[in-house]
Design an enzyme around this catalytic site. Structure first.
Site, PDB file in Angstrom:
ATOM      1  N   CYS A 186      22.606  18.136  -6.436  1.00  0.00           N
ATOM      2  CA  CYS A 186      22.745  19.502  -5.934  1.00  0.00           C
ATOM      3  C   CYS A 186      24.097  19.672  -5.241  1.00  0.00           C
ATOM      4  O   CYS A 186      24.278  19.261  -4.094  1.00  0.00           O
ATOM      5  CB  CYS A 186      21.599  19.808  -4.965  1.00  0.00           C
ATOM      6  SG  CYS A 186      21.726  21.447  -4.238  1.00  0.00           S
ATOM      7  N   CYS A 194      24.031  21.805  -2.097  1.00  0.00           N
ATOM      8  CA  CYS A 194      23.485  21.133  -0.917  1.00  0.00           C
ATOM      9  C   CYS A 194      24.489  20.127  -0.353  1.00  0.00           C
ATOM     10  O   CYS A 194      24.678  20.038   0.849  1.00  0.00           O
ATOM     11  CB  CYS A 194      22.222  20.338  -1.252  1.00  0.00           C
ATOM     12  SG  CYS A 194      21.073  21.154  -2.337  1.00  0.00           S
ATOM     13  N   ASP A 195      25.104  19.346  -1.222  1.00  0.00           N
ATOM     14  CA  ASP A 195      25.847  18.169  -0.761  1.00  0.00           C
ATOM     15  C   ASP A 195      27.361  18.242  -0.950  1.00  0.00           C
ATOM     16  O   ASP A 195      28.075  17.365  -0.460  1.00  0.00           O
ATOM     17  CB  ASP A 195      25.325  16.913  -1.497  1.00  0.00           C
ATOM     18  CG  ASP A 195      23.877  16.631  -1.150  1.00  0.00           C
ATOM     19  OD1 ASP A 195      23.465  16.995  -0.034  1.00  0.00           O
ATOM     20  OD2 ASP A 195      23.161  16.057  -1.977  1.00  0.00           O
TER      21      ASP A 195
END
Ligand code: NDP
Length: 324
Positions: A134, A137-138
């Protein structure tokens, strides 16, 4: 046999949010937690984009906060995996671990989706230490660093473009000699000077001391001009698709070709599927079955969106139960 008003399947942001709303509506919900407590989010390192946590939050802490909030209003948690359902009659029947039968007036499906992985050993070794599925997200953790994105579809192109906005350099590792993504996405990738597309490359393994520092690739595997290549990278992002976890429900509710649950317009209400094997899904709602979160969302795949749809599902389940 256990008789409940509202049964929630899944313990990600959608399931826990549905539980908070359902318990505050006095539905005394039972939530079956499933194989991965806290859901997909717990595979990431830190959550920085969920509103309400200005300093970011460790994913297990966030999911535990949601769980405690649901518990506070009377949600009962059952640890176990749903192995069978029968939605053909009301109340709906749900079996946990084949033995414990729950009969529920309403069922909220919040079983999420799982990212596909390549299946190489080192993906597991470095999960959470340079391997992610992701970028939204990261990606932030790889600012000004070098990363690789695997895949040649729209997701991979979107993730590569997103990462190029943060990182020094982005490799795309594409197994075919072309991108499968839509033209516009391909153009964005090919015109981005920070992105280098490595066509006809496959990943053999990831390398590094305690975290990802490189990847061993093979160019034109099995062909006479096959070559091995090593790239130095700090992050390795999988973007080769997701599986929605909906197989269990296929005989009862309508799903799209990828397996995502189809919901009615702007609601979380599911459609009937009388004979899924024959591909015949009726354009008719199935009363009392609602779907929330990534199992019904091929587009956004964000915790905050899943939480929002969990709230919608609980509100709709409450309305349905009160109408009985
Ligand atoms: P896709 O299935 O479209 O693409 C998957 C990509 O991963 C393909 O390039 C595929 O290669 C590659 N791949 C699969 N398995 C492997 C493997 N084992 N090793 C290496 N590469 C592999 O998935 P997406 O998640 O990209 O998209 C899913 C759907 O969502 C699509 O319909 C897409 O259009 C849509 N979508 C739309 C967006 C938008 O419009 N903004 C954004 C994101 C998704 P190969 O081509 O060789 O099969």
């Amino acid at each position: 046999m256990n008789k409940v008003k509202c049964l929630i399947i899944g313990s990600g942001p959608a399931g826990y949010t549905a539980a908070i709303y359902a318990s505050r509506a006095n539905l005394a919900p039972v939530l079956i937690e499933g194989p991965q407590l806290g859901g997909q989010l717990t595979t990431t390192t830190e959550v920085e984009n969920f509103p309400g946590y200005p300093d970011g939050v460790e994913p297990f802490t966030m999911m535990d906060d949601m769980r405690r909030q649901a518990e506070r209003f009377g949600t009962t948690f059952v640890s176990g995996i749903v192995t069978k359902v029968d939605f053909s009659t009301s109340p709906k029947k749900v079996w946990v671990e084949d033995t414990d039968l729950y009969e529920a007036d309403a069922v909220i499906i919040a079983t999420g989706a799982s990212a596909k992985y390549l299946g190489i050993e080192s993906e597991r070794t470095y999960k959470g230490r340079g391997v992610s599925a992701c970028a939204t997200c990261d990606g932030f953790f790889y600012r000004k660093k070098t990363v690789a994105v695997v895949g040649g579809g729209d997701t991979a192109c979107e993730e590569a473009n997103y990462l190029a906005g943060l990182c020094e350099k982005v490799y795309m590792i594409v197994r075919k000699p072309f991108l499968r993504a839509s033209d516009i996405m391909q153009q964005r990738v090919l015109n981005n000077p920070k992105i280098e597309v490595l066509f006809e490359h496959n990943t053999l393994q990831l390398t590094g001391e305690g975290k990802v520092q490189g990847a061993d690739l093979v160019y034109r595997k099995g062909e006479p001009d096959e070559q091995l290549r090593h790239i130095a990278i700090d992050g390795f992002f999988l973007a080769i698709g997701h599986h929605p976890n909906t197989e269990l429900f296929k005989d009862y509710i309508a799903r799209d070709a990828e397996g995502y649950i189809i919901t009615h317009d702007n609601s979380t209400q599911c459609f009937k599927c009388e004979n899924a094997q024959m591909g015949k899904c009726e354009n008719e709602k199935i009363p009392g079955i609602f779907a929330a979160g990534d199992c019904a969302d091929p587009h956004y795949r964000q915790a905050v969106v899943a939480a929002g749809s969990g709230a919608k599902a609980a509100i709709e389940a409450d309305k349905y139960i009160k109408s009985l």
